[in-house]
Write a protein that holds these residues in place. Structure first.
Motif, short mmCIF file in Angstrom:
data_model
loop_
_atom_site.label_atom_id
_atom_site.label_comp_id
_atom_site.label_asym_id
_atom_site.label_seq_id
_atom_site.Cartn_x
_atom_site.Cartn_y
_atom_site.Cartn_z
N GLY A 142 1.91 -5.11 -1.89
CA GLY A 142 0.73 -4.82 -2.71
C GLY A 142 -0.08 -6.04 -3.09
N SER A 143 -0.18 -6.27 -4.41
CA SER A 143 -1.10 -7.30 -4.89
C SER A 143 -0.55 -8.73 -4.76
CB SER A 143 -1.54 -7.01 -6.32
OG SER A 143 -0.53 -6.38 -7.03
N LEU A 144 0.54 -8.90 -4.03
CA LEU A 144 0.92 -10.27 -3.69
C LEU A 144 0.02 -10.81 -2.58
CD1 LEU A 144 4.82 -10.32 -3.92
CD2 LEU A 144 3.13 -11.03 -5.61
N GLY A 145 -0.71 -9.89 -1.95
CA GLY A 145 -1.78 -10.32 -1.06
C GLY A 145 -1.42 -10.56 0.39
N THR A 146 -2.41 -11.06 1.11
CA THR A 146 -2.36 -11.16 2.57
C THR A 146 -1.18 -11.97 3.10
OG1 THR A 146 -4.73 -10.80 2.73
CG2 THR A 146 -3.70 -11.93 4.57
N THR A 147 -0.79 -13.04 2.39
CA THR A 147 0.36 -13.82 2.90
C THR A 147 1.60 -12.93 3.02
OG1 THR A 147 0.94 -14.50 0.64
CG2 THR A 147 -0.39 -16.05 1.96
N HIS A 170 -7.44 3.48 -1.28
CA HIS A 170 -8.70 2.79 -1.04
C HIS A 170 -9.15 2.96 0.41
CE1 HIS A 170 -11.72 -0.31 -2.08
NE2 HIS A 170 -11.62 -0.65 -0.81
N TYR A 171 -8.22 2.93 1.34
CA TYR A 171 -8.57 2.99 2.76
C TYR A 171 -8.33 4.37 3.38
CZ TYR A 171 -9.02 -2.06 2.39
OH TYR A 171 -9.42 -3.32 2.03
N GLY A 172 -8.23 5.38 2.53
CA GLY A 172 -8.17 6.75 3.05
C GLY A 172 -6.84 7.16 3.65
N ILE A 173 -5.78 6.46 3.27
CA ILE A 173 -4.45 6.85 3.76
C ILE A 173 -3.77 7.69 2.68
CG2 ILE A 173 -2.28 6.05 4.76
CD1 ILE A 173 -3.63 3.38 5.36
N THR A 212 -8.34 -7.58 2.73
CA THR A 212 -7.70 -6.43 2.09
C THR A 212 -7.87 -6.50 0.57
OG1 THR A 212 -6.04 -6.52 3.84
CG2 THR A 212 -5.54 -5.13 1.95
N ILE A 213 -8.25 -5.38 -0.03
CA ILE A 213 -8.45 -5.36 -1.48
C ILE A 213 -7.12 -5.59 -2.21
CG2 ILE A 213 -10.47 -3.84 -1.44
CD1 ILE A 213 -7.47 -2.23 -2.76
N THR A 214 -7.23 -6.01 -3.46
CA THR A 214 -6.04 -6.19 -4.29
C THR A 214 -5.59 -4.85 -4.84
OG1 THR A 214 -6.89 -8.33 -5.00
CG2 THR A 214 -5.15 -7.37 -6.35
N GLY A 215 -4.31 -4.61 -4.83
CA GLY A 215 -3.78 -3.39 -5.41
C GLY A 215 -2.35 -3.17 -4.99
N SER A 216 -1.73 -2.17 -5.61
CA SER A 216 -0.39 -1.78 -5.21
C SER A 216 -0.49 -1.12 -3.83
CB SER A 216 0.17 -0.77 -6.21
OG SER A 216 -0.63 0.40 -6.15
#
Ligand SMILES: Cc1ncc(C[n+]2csc(CCOP(=O)(O)OP(=O)(O)O)c2C)c(N)n1
Ligand SMILES: [Mg+2]
Lengths: 293, 323
Positions: free
Chosen positions: B118-123, B302-305, B291-295
């Motif tokens: 989630g919000s730990l991000g892209t890395t 957010h991306y329709g999944i 990618t947006i921040t979030g769980s």
């Protein structure tokens, strides 16, 4: 272990100010983690005194000069300890402190690791073992352009097992980057346990010395010692600088200190309240003393 | 949600760890390799019970995979347990050369895959692993959807003759299958009743199979029929199942916890085009953007999944097709 001699003591007033900032930052870190219900508590508390001294005494990085080329730079290689960086950058005026209530929230710019979406952050980190290479590049650019910028980075001691650190180390010495200051947050813990039990990297001093660094030890939670050491870089002209900062993970909150579970635990309501009381007490103590440990 | 109930099981992560304990008790050649990741991989109990069968490598993913290749070459059954993001990015060359190219049957377990962090991000996200590994010959790729698929995948991996990568997340998953379901690496499982014609084919993998399955229930209530496939194995790719599902459907939707580039959707699209099965198609996944921040749940929504969003996607696609 040889601690570097204190060469020219700074004013007591300045020490008091720095000690009081460390307390303020610890409050901010805990509040942030408690609000976000996520974060890397122990590692942020262990490196925050170093960040404090770097940003408030050693480095020339401000919101005003951040877009200029000619200035110092800081890379937060142990990116998981982003909370400490957020706390310091907010205090330095890079952004408003209220924004820290949004950390890790939906669509926030403030994620659980450093990113350049946040003013004041130089490099996106979070995967360990990258920061030193990027810092080498920054230091090399300054040398090539004849600038006096200095590049600082903090790495974890567990992080040192990444091979890339040693590739970066070789290049730092090869290019005689004495404008590079690599600081190890040597709290002797990582996620699984004691760093020496997970994967022993000792003797660190001998390793870094052999790689060509000028190595110094310091108590990384003692602002006065940090000031006296970091004021005097480069330690040896022509050599990159390596600071083994002996720290305590979870420093400043008694029940978090040197406790493995606080790597990424979030305080409960009562733990949070108790932590804040300890910090209040530390502040009271500071009022009554000269601020030295 | 529609009027249906799926029983929530455990996390695939815990299921994996428990399965490995059972297997290690009877097979002393099983080794677990970790990179300061035993807690995240839930293999701390394993380490306590089988101290001789766990090898800690420290935070050094490249060495982790190289050493695994060496151990496997000597007959050890090596499960490498490390976050999918670091395992398949940091150690990609070791995977390519030391494991896949040199053909050592290492079992790479990518934990907390996709956007689990989630919000730990892209890395910390692995939205590239299917793409990177699909471009490397000789490594099979699995993403189990639920506890059942996870157990079967891990059991099948123990004596699997080829390099294999299995990735999953850390959220509790609904049980999608009955215990007598047939599981075989490389064979998709159809979750909806067999029919001659469907309106929509929903092809999903890993933890996005659950929302895809829930869509089918929502669509049924609206008189729209669907064929839902759990494509737990991306390689070997089940051409027959995909061709069959698409050929019998008006439109095709793929769903994955991965970049829309180079993953399940790209694979399905490329295959169907070359097989001459032309259907309107939507690739649902994480788009090619910051990618947006979030769980994980917020990123999915957010991306329709999500079941609701996927139902809308299906209805729009069918409307367009009818127009
Ligand atoms: C490449 C990579 N592998 C694994 C991790 C997961 N991880 C985050 S923090 C951490 C432990 C770090 O220990 P240390 O460097 O000693 O940091 P500190 O004790 O200061 O928190 C690990 C393994 C990561 N972030 N990046
Ligand atoms: Mg440490």
């Amino acid at each position: 272990m040889t601690l570097t001699k204190i060469s020219h003591p700074i004013s007591l007033e300045k020490i008091r100010l720095l000690v009081s900032k460390s307390i303020q930052y610890r409050r901010a870190i805990l509040k942030l983690i408690y609000t976000a219900k996520a974060g890397h508590t122990g590692g942020s508390l262990s490196c925050v005194d170093i960040l404090n001294v770097l940003y408030n005494h050693v480095m020339d990085i401000t919101p005003q000069n951040f877009n200029q080329v000619n200035r110092d730079r800081y890379v937060h290689s142990k990116g998981h300890s982003v909370e400490a960086l957020y706390a310091v950058l907010a205090d330095k005026g890079f952004f408003s402190t209220e924004l820290l209530d949004n950390v890790e929230k939906y669509c926030s710019d403030f994620i659980g690791h450093p990113t350049r979406s946040v003013l004041g952050i130089e490099q996106n980190t979070g995967a360990l073992g990258h920061g030193l290479s990027v810092a080498v590049g920054m230091a090399l650019a300054a040398k090539k352009d004849g600038r006096s910028d200095r590049i600082f980075t903090i790495m974890g001691d567990g992080e040192l097992t990444e091979g890339s650190i040693w590739e970066a180390s070789a290049s730092a010495a090869h290019y005689r980057l004495d404008n590079l200051i690599a600081i190890i947050d040597h709290n002797t813990l990582q996620i699984t346990g004691r760093t020496e039990h997970v994967m022993n990297m000792e003797p660190l001093e001998a390793k870094f010395t052999a790689f060509g660094f000028a190595v110094r030890h310091v108590d990384g939670n003692n602002v006065e010692e940090l000031v006296n050491l970091l004021e005097n870089v480069p330690f040896e002209p022509g050599k990159p600088n390596l600071v083994l900062a002996h720290t305590i993970k979870g420093k400043g909150i008694s029940y978090m200190e040197d406790q493995i579970q606080w790597h990424h635990r979030v305080p409960t309501d009562s733990e949070y309240a108790a932590a804040m009381l300890e910090l209040d007490a530390a502040e009271k103590h500071l009022e009554k003393t000269d601020g030295r440990f | 949600m529609g009027g249906f109930n799926l029983q929530i099981g455990k996390t695939n992560l815990d299921t994996f760890a428990q399965t490995l304990m059972e297997l290690a008790a009877i097979d002393r050649d099983i080794l677990v390799l970790t990179s300061d990741s035993r807690g995240s991989g839930r293999v701390t109990p394993f380490a306590e019970k089988f101290p001789e069968q766990i090898v800690e490598m420290g935070i050094a993913e490249q060495n982790l995979v190289g050493v695994a290749a060496g151990l496997a070459s000597a007959g050890k059954k090596v499960f490498v347990v490390s976050p999918a993001c670091f395992l398949t990015a940091r150690a990609l060359e070791q995977i390519k050369n030391d494991v896949a190219y040199s053909d050592h049957p290492v079992k790479l377990i990518g934990i907390s895959a996709g956007v689990s962090y989630g919000s730990l991000g892209t890395t910390h996200h692995s939205l590239h692993d299917f793409a990177a590994l699909q471009a490397i010959n000789n490594i099979d790729i699995l993403a189990p959807a639920d506890n059942f698929e996870t157990i079967r995948a891990i059991r099948a991996a123990v004596n699997y003759p080829r390099p294999i990568y299995i990735r999953f997340g850390k959220k509790a998953m609904p049980n999608l299958h009955t215990p007598d379901t047939h599981f075989e690496i490389g064979k998709a499982i159809q979750l909806t009743p067999e029919r001659e014609k469907y309106d929509v084919a929903l092809i999903a993998t890993g933890e996005t199979v659950a929302p895809a399955f829930m869509v089918s229930q929502i669509l049924t209530e609206q008189g729209v029929s669907s064929c839902v496939l759990s494509l737990h194995t991306l390689r070997p790719f089940d051409e027959n199942a995909v061709e069959r599902a698409a050929a019998r459907s008006e439109v095709v939707i793929t769903v994955e916890e991965h970049s829309v580039n180079g993953g399940l959707g790209s694979r399905v699209a490329s295959f169907l085009m070359q097989a001459g099965v032309f259907r309107p198609l939507r690739i649902v996944g994480i788009p090619d953007e910051h990618t947006i921040t979030g769980s994980q749940g917020e990123i999915f929504n957010h991306y329709g999944i999500s079941a609701q969003a996927l139902a809308q996607t299906a209805l729009h696609l069918l409307e367009k097709e009818a127009a």
